[in-house]
Structure formats: structure tokens, C-alpha cells
Design a protein around this motif. Structure first.
Motif, PDB file in Angstrom:
ATOM      1  N   GLU A  27      -7.334   7.117   2.479  1.00 16.02           N
ATOM      2  CA  GLU A  27      -7.739   7.620   3.747  1.00 16.02           C
ATOM      3  C   GLU A  27      -7.721   6.773   4.931  1.00 16.02           C
ATOM      4  OE1 GLU A  27      -8.094  11.111   3.803  1.00 16.02           O
ATOM      5  OE2 GLU A  27      -9.178  11.755   2.212  1.00 16.02           O
ATOM      6  N   THR A  28      -8.067   5.651   4.907  1.00 15.12           N
ATOM      7  CA  THR A  28      -8.370   4.713   5.911  1.00 15.12           C
ATOM      8  C   THR A  28      -6.924   4.383   6.398  1.00 15.12           C
ATOM      9  OG1 THR A  28     -10.456   3.665   4.922  1.00 15.12           O
ATOM     10  CG2 THR A  28      -9.127   2.511   6.728  1.00 15.12           C
ATOM     11  N   VAL A  29      -5.892   4.256   5.549  1.00 15.95           N
ATOM     12  CA  VAL A  29      -4.536   4.103   6.035  1.00 15.95           C
ATOM     13  C   VAL A  29      -4.024   5.227   6.759  1.00 15.95           C
ATOM     14  CG1 VAL A  29      -2.479   3.543   5.074  1.00 15.95           C
ATOM     15  CG2 VAL A  29      -4.301   2.287   3.833  1.00 15.95           C
ATOM     16  N   ILE A  30      -4.357   6.337   6.071  1.00  9.66           N
ATOM     17  CA  ILE A  30      -3.814   7.610   6.913  1.00  9.66           C
ATOM     18  C   ILE A  30      -4.257   7.496   8.547  1.00  9.66           C
ATOM     19  CG2 ILE A  30      -4.123   9.928   7.128  1.00  9.66           C
ATOM     20  CD1 ILE A  30      -3.903  10.101   3.848  1.00  9.66           C
ATOM     21  N   GLN A  31      -5.500   7.115   8.526  1.00  8.61           N
ATOM     22  CA  GLN A  31      -6.201   7.196   9.857  1.00  8.61           C
ATOM     23  C   GLN A  31      -5.553   6.227  10.876  1.00  8.61           C
ATOM     24  OE1 GLN A  31      -8.049   9.686  10.977  1.00  8.61           O
ATOM     25  NE2 GLN A  31      -7.883  10.630   8.852  1.00  8.61           N
ATOM     26  N   TYR A  66       4.576   5.110   7.149  1.00  9.95           N
ATOM     27  CA  TYR A  66       3.467   5.955   6.597  1.00  9.95           C
ATOM     28  C   TYR A  66       3.701   6.107   5.322  1.00  9.95           C
ATOM     29  CZ  TYR A  66       0.272   9.970   5.228  1.00  9.95           C
ATOM     30  OH  TYR A  66      -0.429  10.806   4.784  1.00  9.95           O
ATOM     31  N   ASP A  67       4.861   6.347   4.605  1.00 12.65           N
ATOM     32  CA  ASP A  67       4.860   6.773   3.131  1.00 12.65           C
ATOM     33  C   ASP A  67       4.855   5.458   2.506  1.00 12.65           C
ATOM     34  OD1 ASP A  67       5.569   9.352   3.751  1.00 12.65           O
ATOM     35  OD2 ASP A  67       7.694   9.057   3.218  1.00 12.65           O
ATOM     36  N   MET A  68       5.144   4.386   2.820  1.00  9.33           N
ATOM     37  CA  MET A  68       5.108   2.976   2.198  1.00  9.33           C
ATOM     38  C   MET A  68       3.581   2.763   1.995  1.00  9.33           C
ATOM     39  SD  MET A  68       6.018   0.513   0.196  1.00  9.33           S
ATOM     40  CE  MET A  68       7.989   0.833   0.134  1.00  9.33           C
ATOM     41  N   ALA A  69       2.870   2.633   3.403  1.00  7.70           N
ATOM     42  CA  ALA A  69       1.412   2.192   3.356  1.00  7.70           C
ATOM     43  C   ALA A  69       0.623   3.061   2.631  1.00  7.70           C
ATOM     44  CB  ALA A  69       1.201   2.513   4.805  1.00  7.70           C
ATOM     45  N   VAL A  70       0.950   4.489   2.686  1.00  7.53           N
ATOM     46  CA  VAL A  70       0.047   5.451   1.725  1.00  7.53           C
ATOM     47  C   VAL A  70       0.175   5.420   0.219  1.00  7.53           C
ATOM     48  CG1 VAL A  70      -0.837   7.780   1.239  1.00  7.53           C
ATOM     49  CG2 VAL A  70      -0.352   7.042   3.598  1.00  7.53           C
ATOM     50  N   ALA A  80      -9.352  14.358  -7.890  1.00 11.00           N
ATOM     51  CA  ALA A  80      -7.871  14.697  -8.014  1.00 11.00           C
ATOM     52  C   ALA A  80      -7.454  15.585  -7.334  1.00 11.00           C
ATOM     53  CB  ALA A  80      -8.017  15.510  -9.510  1.00 11.00           C
ATOM     54  N   LYS A  81      -8.036  16.603  -6.737  1.00 13.06           N
ATOM     55  CA  LYS A  81      -7.512  17.536  -5.749  1.00 13.06           C
ATOM     56  C   LYS A  81      -7.014  16.725  -4.613  1.00 13.06           C
ATOM     57  CE  LYS A  81      -8.616  21.481  -3.001  1.00 13.06           C
ATOM     58  NZ  LYS A  81      -9.548  22.607  -2.599  1.00 13.06           N
ATOM     59  N   ARG A  82      -8.092  15.947  -4.091  1.00 16.00           N
ATOM     60  CA  ARG A  82      -7.390  15.091  -2.910  1.00 16.00           C
ATOM     61  C   ARG A  82      -6.572  14.246  -3.093  1.00 16.00           C
ATOM     62  NH1 ARG A  82      -5.800  15.266   1.757  1.00 16.00           N
ATOM     63  NH2 ARG A  82      -6.281  13.343   3.052  1.00 16.00           N
ATOM     64  N   LEU A  83      -6.379  13.408  -4.255  1.00 18.23           N
ATOM     65  CA  LEU A  83      -5.363  12.832  -4.590  1.00 18.23           C
ATOM     66  C   LEU A  83      -3.903  13.606  -4.509  1.00 18.23           C
ATOM     67  CD1 LEU A  83      -4.115  10.009  -5.861  1.00 18.23           C
ATOM     68  CD2 LEU A  83      -4.500  10.870  -7.793  1.00 18.23           C
ATOM     69  N   ALA A  84      -3.876  14.763  -5.092  1.00 18.20           N
ATOM     70  CA  ALA A  84      -2.687  15.433  -5.202  1.00 18.20           C
ATOM     71  C   ALA A  84      -2.282  15.910  -3.567  1.00 18.20           C
ATOM     72  CB  ALA A  84      -3.040  16.767  -5.983  1.00 18.20           C
ATOM     73  N   GLU A  85      -3.349  16.160  -2.913  1.00 20.13           N
ATOM     74  CA  GLU A  85      -2.930  16.670  -1.384  1.00 20.13           C
ATOM     75  C   GLU A  85      -2.482  15.327  -0.683  1.00 20.13           C
ATOM     76  OE1 GLU A  85      -6.749  19.669  -0.612  1.00 20.13           O
ATOM     77  OE2 GLU A  85      -6.816  17.570   0.246  1.00 20.13           O
ATOM     78  N   ILE A  86      -3.083  14.092  -0.872  1.00 20.51           N
ATOM     79  CA  ILE A  86      -2.293  12.854  -0.286  1.00 20.51           C
ATOM     80  C   ILE A  86      -0.881  12.471  -0.728  1.00 20.51           C
ATOM     81  CG2 ILE A  86      -2.748  10.552  -0.016  1.00 20.51           C
ATOM     82  CD1 ILE A  86      -5.716  10.708  -0.260  1.00 20.51           C
ATOM     83  N   ILE A  87      -0.787  12.954  -1.974  1.00 19.66           N
ATOM     84  CA  ILE A  87       0.700  12.599  -2.393  1.00 19.66           C
ATOM     85  C   ILE A  87       1.701  13.567  -1.915  1.00 19.66           C
ATOM     86  CG2 ILE A  87       2.081  12.526  -4.594  1.00 19.66           C
ATOM     87  CD1 ILE A  87      -0.167  11.679  -6.220  1.00 19.66           C
ATOM     88  N   GLY A  88       1.154  14.721  -1.534  1.00 21.85           N
ATOM     89  CA  GLY A  88       1.926  15.881  -0.991  1.00 21.85           C
ATOM     90  C   GLY A  88       2.483  15.587   0.312  1.00 21.85           C
ATOM     91  N   THR A  89       1.694  14.580   1.045  1.00 27.47           N
ATOM     92  CA  THR A  89       2.229  14.289   2.378  1.00 27.47           C
ATOM     93  C   THR A  89       3.346  13.306   2.472  1.00 27.47           C
ATOM     94  OG1 THR A  89       0.553  12.292   2.371  1.00 27.47           O
ATOM     95  CG2 THR A  89      -0.402  14.748   3.071  1.00 27.47           C
ATOM     96  N   ILE A  90       3.483  12.559   1.335  1.00 27.40           N
ATOM     97  CA  ILE A  90       4.566  11.619   1.387  1.00 27.40           C
ATOM     98  C   ILE A  90       5.917  12.148   1.195  1.00 27.40           C
ATOM     99  CG2 ILE A  90       5.471   9.899   0.021  1.00 27.40           C
ATOM    100  CD1 ILE A  90       2.798   8.963  -0.598  1.00 27.40           C
ATOM    101  N   LYS A  91       6.773  11.990   2.211  1.00 27.18           N
ATOM    102  CA  LYS A  91       8.231  12.699   2.059  1.00 27.18           C
ATOM    103  C   LYS A  91       9.142  12.005   1.289  1.00 27.18           C
ATOM    104  CE  LYS A  91       7.079  15.080   6.666  1.00 27.18           C
ATOM    105  NZ  LYS A  91       5.942  14.634   6.747  1.00 27.18           N
ATOM    106  N   ASN A  92       9.060  10.646   1.384  1.00 26.40           N
ATOM    107  CA  ASN A  92      10.379   9.818   0.698  1.00 26.40           C
ATOM    108  C   ASN A  92      10.168  10.524  -0.786  1.00 26.40           C
ATOM    109  OD1 ASN A  92      11.007   7.442  -1.299  1.00 26.40           O
ATOM    110  ND2 ASN A  92      11.439   6.458   0.810  1.00 26.40           N
ATOM    111  N   GLU A  93      11.172  10.852  -1.099  1.00 30.11           N
ATOM    112  CA  GLU A  93      11.665  11.646  -2.538  1.00 30.11           C
ATOM    113  C   GLU A  93      11.037  10.622  -3.675  1.00 30.11           C
ATOM    114  OE1 GLU A  93      15.360  12.676  -3.918  1.00 30.11           O
ATOM    115  OE2 GLU A  93      16.102  11.911  -1.883  1.00 30.11           O
ATOM    116  N   TYR A  94      11.707   9.476  -3.435  1.00 33.05           N
ATOM    117  CA  TYR A  94      11.567   8.268  -4.661  1.00 33.05           C
ATOM    118  C   TYR A  94       9.919   7.848  -4.787  1.00 33.05           C
ATOM    119  CZ  TYR A  94      16.527   8.083  -4.350  1.00 33.05           C
ATOM    120  OH  TYR A  94      17.986   8.147  -4.747  1.00 33.05           O
ATOM    121  N   LEU A  95       9.366   7.928  -3.633  1.00 28.66           N
ATOM    122  CA  LEU A  95       7.904   7.496  -3.624  1.00 28.66           C
ATOM    123  C   LEU A  95       6.900   8.520  -4.124  1.00 28.66           C
ATOM    124  CD1 LEU A  95       7.387   5.314  -0.579  1.00 28.66           C
ATOM    125  CD2 LEU A  95       7.442   4.361  -2.855  1.00 28.66           C
ATOM    126  N   ASN A  96       7.337   9.842  -3.751  1.00 31.35           N
ATOM    127  CA  ASN A  96       6.551  11.106  -4.080  1.00 31.35           C
ATOM    128  C   ASN A  96       6.615  11.054  -5.619  1.00 31.35           C
ATOM    129  OD1 ASN A  96       6.315  14.032  -4.733  1.00 31.35           O
ATOM    130  ND2 ASN A  96       5.498  13.810  -2.704  1.00 31.35           N
TER     131      ASN A  96
END
Length: 310
Positions: free
Chosen positions: A168-172, A182-186, A110-126
Motif C-alpha cells: 500500500e505504501t509503495v502504491i502511494q 509500478y508493476d515491479m515495485a508492487v 486475502a481480498k486486499r491482496l487479490a485486489e492489489i495483484i489485479g492492478t499489475i498489468k505485466n502478464e508475467y508478474l501477474n
């Protein structure tokens, strides 16, 4: 972990019944063929004496106690069951002990999921991701369900683990190929299998639900996107369509269940990350489950090959 050896005697051992069927041998005598599991291990089992009382309650997904002896058959361990009793109301402690589970704890996932979501800048996707994964029904199921019935991540927490592996793979890959959105892919990676919260039942059963069989997780996933985007004011239609396309195409081909082929860079990268996670874990599970007494697994019908264990 249940580590059995040839000629071991089993007494009052709790296991999960994965499969059970009545068969007839060459001499016309009835017997039962079973697949049972304890943790990640699956064992072939037989009840040769058809007079042994097998309750009608003993079906796939049921918890039972067994008595018997371990034999070797064609290099594999096979349990010959002398007695089998259904456990009507297994305790939560017993279920936790015998059910296959993810090696990663829920709070870490859950912590890692929240961290990944936090990297998404598109306000609608976030906002969409936060709304979906904070929904009580989705949140509870997401960390309890498997990602598959048998082939990959087929254990409690497997869906969350697989989802984060794909993200994680998509991020790399986005770091290497900086022309990917990035935002759409993640976001697509995090939602590609969200329909499995409905497609699969809970453990110890872990099988396809009626809705799952009729619609499949890909269609269910696009419905979830439709529902939650409609709750966000002025959610862009083009963003929703591209996200739904990522879900619809993530199996990569029509032959493997995708209604459409990947037609965007983001859909393509999600497909390849999904395939990598599923195949690596599928190989790993095949090795962990195997009970053959040598360095190679039995022939794997899914991957159509033998797999080296060490």
C-alpha cells in the motif's frame, strides 16, 4: 486481554512461555526467570522457590497454567509464580484465545491482496503472483505466520498485514513519483518477505527454524522466485533478476542483512516502505506490550530510546 494490576492474584491462568532460564541470585540460590505472554502482552515472571516442580516440557513456545501474585519491580509488573503446569494438548480455542493475532481478519487481508495483484498489468508478474499466493503451502502459511519473532508484526497474520502495508505504501509512492515502475515495485513489495513462511515456525512457538537460521528469509525468498518463475513459459530473465534484486536488497544496507544495496528505483522504494511499516508497528507493539505504570515505556533496546505511550 489479560489486564493485571499490582497485588492481583492469579489462579489457573493459561499463558504462553516465551523464555525460561534457570539462574542463581547473589546468595547462590537458584530461581527461574521467565517471559510469558497472553495475547499481545508480555510479562516478566519469576519462580523464586526452586523446589516448585518445573517440567522439562516447559520450554519456549509451550502453553502452561500458572498460579501466583502480581508484584511491582522498578515500575514494571512482575508475576511471582507459585505453581506452573504444562498443558500437553491445548485446544484450538485456547490457542486462539491466548495467541497474539492481527486485528484484521484473514478474508479481508486475502481480498486486499487479490485486489492489489489485479492492478499489475505485466502478464508475467501477474501470473507469478497468482501462482505463488494460490499455492496451498504458501497460502496457508502466509496468513498464519508472523513477520518477526519479537520486533514487528510478531503475531498471527502479521506477515500478511506487513506485506500489504508495504505494498500500500509503495502504491502511494508510485503516485507521487510516477517514474517508478509500478508493476515491479508492487510485485517486489508483495514478495519481499515471502521467505518468512519458511524462516519462522508456527505459533505459539514463533521462532527461527533451522532452515531460517541457516539461509534467512532473503535467500529463501529468491529461491521461491527461482522456483515459480521456472514454471512459467518464457518468463523474462531480466524481470526475474530485477525482482530478485528487490528481495535481496530490501533491508537497505549490508549492516542490516542485505547481501546487496538497493540499486534500482523499485528496490529503493520497497526498502523505504518496508522500513516504515516495520518501525511504526515496532513502536506500536512496544507501547501495547509495556506494563509500566506511567506514560512512557521501559527503555527499548531495539529502538534505543524510551517511547511515549500517550
Amino acid at each position: 486481554m489479560l489486564n493485571l494490576k499490582t497485588n492481583d492474584r492469579i489462579e489457573n491462568q493459561p499463558v504462553i512461555v516465551r523464555q525460561i532460564s534457570k539462574k542463581i541470585n547473589q546468595n547462590g540460590k537458584e530461581y527461574y526467570s521467565l517471559q510469558i505472554s497472553y495475547g499481545i502482552k508480555n510479562y516478566d515472571a519469576k519462580i523464586w522457590n526452586s523446589n516448585i516442580g518445573v517440567s522439562e516440557e516447559i520450554i519456549p513456545g509451550s502453553v502452561v497454567n500458572i498460579w501466583g501474585v502480581v508484584r511491582e519491580f522498578k515500575g514494571n509488573l512482575q508475576i511471582h509464580i507459585d505453581k506452573i503446569l504444562h498443558i500437553s494438548n491445548p485446544s484450538s480455542d485456547l490457542l486462539e484465545k491466548i495467541t497474539p493475532s492481527c486485528s484484521l481478519e484473514e478474508d479481508k487481508l486475502a481480498k486486499r491482496l487479490a485486489e492489489i495483484i489485479g492492478t499489475i498489468k505485466n502478464e508475467y508478474l501477474n501470473q507469478l503472483l497468482n501462482n505463488i499466493f494460490s499455492s496451498p503451502d504458501i497460502k496457508e502459511a502466509f496468513y498464519k505466520k508472523a513477520a518477526g519473532v519479537e520486533i514487528h508484526h510478531a503475531y498471527t497474520g502479521g506477515l500478511a498485514q506487513h506485506t500489504i502495508e508495504v505494498a500500500e505504501t509503495v502504491i502511494q509512492l508510485c503516485k507521487i513519483y510516477n517514474y517508478i515502475d509500478y508493476d515491479m515495485a508492487v510485485a517486489g513489495a508483495l514478495l519481499h518477505d515471502i521467505g518468512k513462511i519458511v524462516e519462522l515456525s508456527n505459533f505459539p512457538e514463533n521462532k527461527y527454524t533451522t532452515l531460517g537460521r541457516l539461509l534467512g528469509h532473503i535467500n529463501i525468498g529468491t529461491q521461491i522466485i527461482e522456483k515459480y518463475t521456472s514454471q512459467i513459459n518464457k518468463f523474462p530473465e531480466d524481470v526475474k533478476l530485477e525482482l530478485q534484486h528487490c528481495i535481496l536488497s530490501h533491508h537497505g544496507s549490508l549492516e542490516t542483512g542485505s547481501p546487496v544495496l538497493p540499486m534500482t528505483l523499485e528496490a529503493l522504494v520497497i526498502h523505504n516502505a518496508d522500513k516504515t511499516s516495520a518501525e511504526l508497528n515496532g513502536f506500536y507493539l512496544a507501547i501495547q506490550r509495556d506494563v509500566k505504570n506511567d506514560d512512557w515505556t521501559d527503555y527499548n533496546n531495539t529502538f534505543k530510546r524510551y517511547i511515549k505511550k500517550s
